[in-house]
Design a protein around this motif. Sequence first.
Motif, PDB file in Angstrom:
ATOM      1  N   VAL A 106      12.183 -11.300 -22.499  1.00  0.00           N
ATOM      2  CA  VAL A 106      12.461 -10.473 -21.324  1.00  0.00           C
ATOM      3  C   VAL A 106      11.997  -9.041 -21.601  1.00  0.00           C
ATOM      4  CG1 VAL A 106      14.234  -9.551 -19.799  1.00  0.00           C
ATOM      5  CG2 VAL A 106      14.397 -11.909 -20.617  1.00  0.00           C
ATOM      6  N   PRO A 107      11.110  -8.516 -20.743  1.00  0.00           N
ATOM      7  CA  PRO A 107      10.601  -7.166 -20.970  1.00  0.00           C
ATOM      8  C   PRO A 107      11.542  -6.098 -20.437  1.00  0.00           C
ATOM      9  CG  PRO A 107       9.566  -8.099 -19.038  1.00  0.00           C
ATOM     10  CD  PRO A 107      10.494  -9.163 -19.582  1.00  0.00           C
ATOM     11  N   SER A 108      11.216  -4.861 -20.741  1.00  0.00           N
ATOM     12  CA  SER A 108      11.919  -3.727 -20.150  1.00  0.00           C
ATOM     13  C   SER A 108      10.902  -2.859 -19.424  1.00  0.00           C
ATOM     14  CB  SER A 108      12.651  -2.913 -21.214  1.00  0.00           C
ATOM     15  OG  SER A 108      11.741  -2.398 -22.170  1.00  0.00           O
ATOM     16  N   MET A 109      11.305  -2.305 -18.281  1.00  0.00           N
ATOM     17  CA  MET A 109      10.438  -1.432 -17.499  1.00  0.00           C
ATOM     18  C   MET A 109      10.869   0.024 -17.671  1.00  0.00           C
ATOM     19  SD  MET A 109       9.769  -3.465 -13.890  1.00  0.00           S
ATOM     20  CE  MET A 109      11.395  -4.221 -13.665  1.00  0.00           C
ATOM     21  N   ASP A 110       9.897   0.899 -17.929  1.00  0.00           N
ATOM     22  CA  ASP A 110      10.158   2.329 -18.021  1.00  0.00           C
ATOM     23  C   ASP A 110       9.805   3.041 -16.720  1.00  0.00           C
ATOM     24  OD1 ASP A 110      10.967   1.998 -20.646  1.00  0.00           O
ATOM     25  OD2 ASP A 110       8.988   2.453 -21.456  1.00  0.00           O
ATOM     26  N   SER A 111       8.748   2.553 -16.049  1.00  0.00           N
ATOM     27  CA  SER A 111       8.346   3.182 -14.787  1.00  0.00           C
ATOM     28  C   SER A 111       7.488   2.223 -13.983  1.00  0.00           C
ATOM     29  CB  SER A 111       7.551   4.469 -15.044  1.00  0.00           C
ATOM     30  OG  SER A 111       6.306   4.173 -15.659  1.00  0.00           O
ATOM     31  N   VAL A 112       7.479   2.417 -12.667  1.00  0.00           N
ATOM     32  CA  VAL A 112       6.631   1.650 -11.749  1.00  0.00           C
ATOM     33  C   VAL A 112       6.011   2.636 -10.769  1.00  0.00           C
ATOM     34  CG1 VAL A 112       6.523  -0.182 -10.016  1.00  0.00           C
ATOM     35  CG2 VAL A 112       8.150  -0.365 -11.915  1.00  0.00           C
ATOM     36  N   THR A 113       4.707   2.528 -10.557  1.00  0.00           N
ATOM     37  CA  THR A 113       4.028   3.350  -9.552  1.00  0.00           C
ATOM     38  C   THR A 113       3.064   2.485  -8.746  1.00  0.00           C
ATOM     39  OG1 THR A 113       2.343   3.979 -11.179  1.00  0.00           O
ATOM     40  CG2 THR A 113       4.165   5.505 -10.836  1.00  0.00           C
ATOM     41  N   PRO A 114       2.949   2.695  -7.441  1.00  0.00           N
ATOM     42  CA  PRO A 114       3.792   3.574  -6.626  1.00  0.00           C
ATOM     43  C   PRO A 114       5.159   2.939  -6.374  1.00  0.00           C
ATOM     44  CG  PRO A 114       2.291   2.368  -5.220  1.00  0.00           C
ATOM     45  CD  PRO A 114       1.922   1.988  -6.631  1.00  0.00           C
ATOM     46  N   ILE A 115       6.093   3.733  -5.852  1.00  0.00           N
ATOM     47  CA  ILE A 115       7.429   3.199  -5.565  1.00  0.00           C
ATOM     48  C   ILE A 115       7.653   3.033  -4.066  1.00  0.00           C
ATOM     49  CG2 ILE A 115       8.460   4.061  -7.691  1.00  0.00           C
ATOM     50  CD1 ILE A 115       9.641   6.379  -6.051  1.00  0.00           C
ATOM     51  N   VAL A 116       6.661   3.438  -3.264  1.00  0.00           N
ATOM     52  CA  VAL A 116       6.740   3.252  -1.817  1.00  0.00           C
ATOM     53  C   VAL A 116       5.609   2.323  -1.387  1.00  0.00           C
ATOM     54  CG1 VAL A 116       6.646   4.356   0.442  1.00  0.00           C
ATOM     55  CG2 VAL A 116       7.781   5.520  -1.474  1.00  0.00           C
ATOM     56  N   LEU A 117       5.960   1.223  -0.725  1.00  0.00           N
ATOM     57  CA  LEU A 117       4.994   0.225  -0.266  1.00  0.00           C
ATOM     58  C   LEU A 117       5.004   0.198   1.255  1.00  0.00           C
ATOM     59  CD1 LEU A 117       5.962  -2.697  -2.688  1.00  0.00           C
ATOM     60  CD2 LEU A 117       4.393  -0.799  -3.117  1.00  0.00           C
ATOM     61  N   THR A 118       3.833  -0.013   1.837  1.00  0.00           N
ATOM     62  CA  THR A 118       3.716  -0.041   3.293  1.00  0.00           C
ATOM     63  C   THR A 118       3.573  -1.475   3.782  1.00  0.00           C
ATOM     64  OG1 THR A 118       2.649   2.128   3.302  1.00  0.00           O
ATOM     65  CG2 THR A 118       2.383   0.767   5.275  1.00  0.00           C
ATOM     66  N   ALA A 119       4.407  -1.851   4.757  1.00  0.00           N
ATOM     67  CA  ALA A 119       4.325  -3.189   5.346  1.00  0.00           C
ATOM     68  C   ALA A 119       2.923  -3.417   5.900  1.00  0.00           C
ATOM     69  CB  ALA A 119       5.369  -3.344   6.446  1.00  0.00           C
ATOM     70  N   GLY A 120       2.358  -4.596   5.613  1.00  0.00           N
ATOM     71  CA  GLY A 120       1.013  -4.926   6.057  1.00  0.00           C
ATOM     72  C   GLY A 120      -0.062  -4.610   5.045  1.00  0.00           C
ATOM     73  N   ASP A 121       0.288  -3.916   3.947  1.00  0.00           N
ATOM     74  CA  ASP A 121      -0.704  -3.521   2.943  1.00  0.00           C
ATOM     75  C   ASP A 121      -0.662  -4.421   1.711  1.00  0.00           C
ATOM     76  OD1 ASP A 121      -1.485  -1.476   4.535  1.00  0.00           O
ATOM     77  OD2 ASP A 121      -0.798   0.149   3.224  1.00  0.00           O
ATOM     78  N   GLU A 122      -1.773  -4.393   0.974  1.00  0.00           N
ATOM     79  CA  GLU A 122      -1.840  -5.003  -0.351  1.00  0.00           C
ATOM     80  C   GLU A 122      -1.874  -3.868  -1.359  1.00  0.00           C
ATOM     81  OE1 GLU A 122      -4.179  -8.681  -0.893  1.00  0.00           O
ATOM     82  OE2 GLU A 122      -5.272  -7.548  -2.429  1.00  0.00           O
ATOM     83  N   THR A 123      -0.922  -3.861  -2.276  1.00  0.00           N
ATOM     84  CA  THR A 123      -0.759  -2.735  -3.193  1.00  0.00           C
ATOM     85  C   THR A 123      -0.714  -3.223  -4.629  1.00  0.00           C
ATOM     86  OG1 THR A 123       0.544  -1.566  -1.521  1.00  0.00           O
ATOM     87  CG2 THR A 123       0.677  -0.745  -3.783  1.00  0.00           C
ATOM     88  N   THR A 124      -1.427  -2.508  -5.509  1.00  0.00           N
ATOM     89  CA  THR A 124      -1.378  -2.813  -6.939  1.00  0.00           C
ATOM     90  C   THR A 124      -0.406  -1.856  -7.618  1.00  0.00           C
ATOM     91  OG1 THR A 124      -3.637  -3.669  -6.991  1.00  0.00           O
ATOM     92  CG2 THR A 124      -2.698  -2.959  -9.084  1.00  0.00           C
ATOM     93  N   LEU A 125       0.603  -2.427  -8.262  1.00  0.00           N
ATOM     94  CA  LEU A 125       1.609  -1.654  -8.984  1.00  0.00           C
ATOM     95  C   LEU A 125       1.207  -1.524 -10.448  1.00  0.00           C
ATOM     96  CD1 LEU A 125       4.832  -3.428  -7.648  1.00  0.00           C
ATOM     97  CD2 LEU A 125       3.737  -1.377  -6.709  1.00  0.00           C
ATOM     98  N   THR A 126       1.448  -0.367 -11.020  1.00  0.00           N
ATOM     99  CA  THR A 126       1.269  -0.161 -12.453  1.00  0.00           C
ATOM    100  C   THR A 126       2.645  -0.001 -13.084  1.00  0.00           C
ATOM    101  OG1 THR A 126      -0.881   0.904 -12.145  1.00  0.00           O
ATOM    102  CG2 THR A 126       0.257   1.303 -14.235  1.00  0.00           C
ATOM    103  N   ILE A 127       2.931  -0.875 -14.029  1.00  0.00           N
ATOM    104  CA  ILE A 127       4.260  -0.918 -14.661  1.00  0.00           C
ATOM    105  C   ILE A 127       4.118  -0.518 -16.120  1.00  0.00           C
ATOM    106  CG2 ILE A 127       6.213  -2.407 -15.263  1.00  0.00           C
ATOM    107  CD1 ILE A 127       4.952  -4.233 -12.867  1.00  0.00           C
ATOM    108  N   ARG A 128       4.899   0.432 -16.537  1.00  0.00           N
ATOM    109  CA  ARG A 128       4.977   0.841 -17.944  1.00  0.00           C
ATOM    110  C   ARG A 128       6.275   0.299 -18.523  1.00  0.00           C
ATOM    111  NH1 ARG A 128       0.352   3.047 -20.348  1.00  0.00           N
ATOM    112  NH2 ARG A 128      -0.795   4.199 -18.759  1.00  0.00           N
ATOM    113  N   GLY A 129       6.211  -0.091 -19.819  1.00  0.00           N
ATOM    114  CA  GLY A 129       7.419  -0.606 -20.447  1.00  0.00           C
ATOM    115  C   GLY A 129       7.118  -1.230 -21.791  1.00  0.00           C
ATOM    116  N   HIS A 130       7.985  -2.161 -22.181  1.00  0.00           N
ATOM    117  CA  HIS A 130       7.873  -2.817 -23.484  1.00  0.00           C
ATOM    118  C   HIS A 130       7.966  -4.335 -23.301  1.00  0.00           C
ATOM    119  CE1 HIS A 130       8.339   1.060 -25.525  1.00  0.00           C
ATOM    120  NE2 HIS A 130       9.300   1.318 -24.644  1.00  0.00           N
ATOM    121  N   ASP A 131       7.282  -5.064 -24.173  1.00  0.00           N
ATOM    122  CA  ASP A 131       7.296  -6.537 -24.175  1.00  0.00           C
ATOM    123  C   ASP A 131       6.796  -7.095 -22.843  1.00  0.00           C
ATOM    124  OD1 ASP A 131       8.408  -6.550 -26.766  1.00  0.00           O
ATOM    125  OD2 ASP A 131      10.418  -6.345 -25.947  1.00  0.00           O
ATOM    126  N   LEU A 132       5.746  -6.494 -22.305  1.00  0.00           N
ATOM    127  CA  LEU A 132       5.217  -6.912 -21.006  1.00  0.00           C
ATOM    128  C   LEU A 132       4.178  -8.029 -21.120  1.00  0.00           C
ATOM    129  CD1 LEU A 132       4.675  -3.354 -19.467  1.00  0.00           C
ATOM    130  CD2 LEU A 132       6.531  -4.956 -18.909  1.00  0.00           C
TER     131      LEU A 132
END
Length: 205
Positions: A106-132
Motif C-alpha cells: 500500500v503506497p502513501s501519497m504526499d501530493s496530487v496535482t491538479p486537485i480540481v477536475l472539470t466534468a466532461g474533461d480528461e485529466t492527467t493527475l501527477t501523484i507524489r509519494g512513496h511505494d507507488l
Amino acid sequence: AMAMPVRLLVGALANDMSIDGWLQGASGTLTIQGIDLGEVTSVTASPSTGVLFDAVSVNPQGTELSVPISVAQDAALGSRQLHLLTASGEVVWAQVESSAFGIGRVPSMDSVTPIVLTAGDETTLTIRGHDLSSVTGAVLLPGDGAQLVGKPQWAQDSLGELLTVTLHLDATATTGTRVLQLLVPGGATPATSSAVNTLTVVPRQ
C-alpha cells in the motif's frame, strides 16, 4: 476442404482465481475455479521466492480448489504466475492471463496535482509519494461518472517517485469532493478523505 485441427483439453482445467493479488506480509486462502481439479497435488508460483503455499483441498465436484498462501514481508513486488501441479504434469489454464497474480504494497501519497477536475474533461493527475511502483489502478470515490484511462505510469526524478494517472469525467458527473484511491494487488489506499487524497469536481463553465 480440409478441416482445421481442434485442440482438445482433456482432464483438469483452471478457469480463474478469487483474487488479483496479495500484500506483502499477508496470508489467507486462494481459491481457484475449474474442472477436475481433484488431480492437483500441489501449488507453486514463479518466481517462487517469498510466497509459500500449504496443502490443497478440493470440493467433491472438483470445481473449486483452495490453498492457504503466505507472502513474506520482503517478497518482491510485481506479477507472479500460479502453477497447479498434478502427478502427471501441470494443469492448463483456459486463459494464460488468468494464472497471474500480483504482490503489492500500500503506497502513501504526499501530493496530487491538479486537485480540481472539470466534468466532461480528461485529466492527467501527477501523484507524489512513496511505494507507488506497484499501483495497478485508481478510482474516484464516489465512482459515478469517472473512468480510468489506460494504466498508471510510474517514474522517478530528482524529487523522488511520481505516478501519472489519467481520468475521464462524464459531462454529467456529480460535482463536489471525491477521494482518489490507488489500487495495488491485494489492497488499496484509504477510502476516507484526507488533505492529500481529496479532489474537487466542478461543472464545465
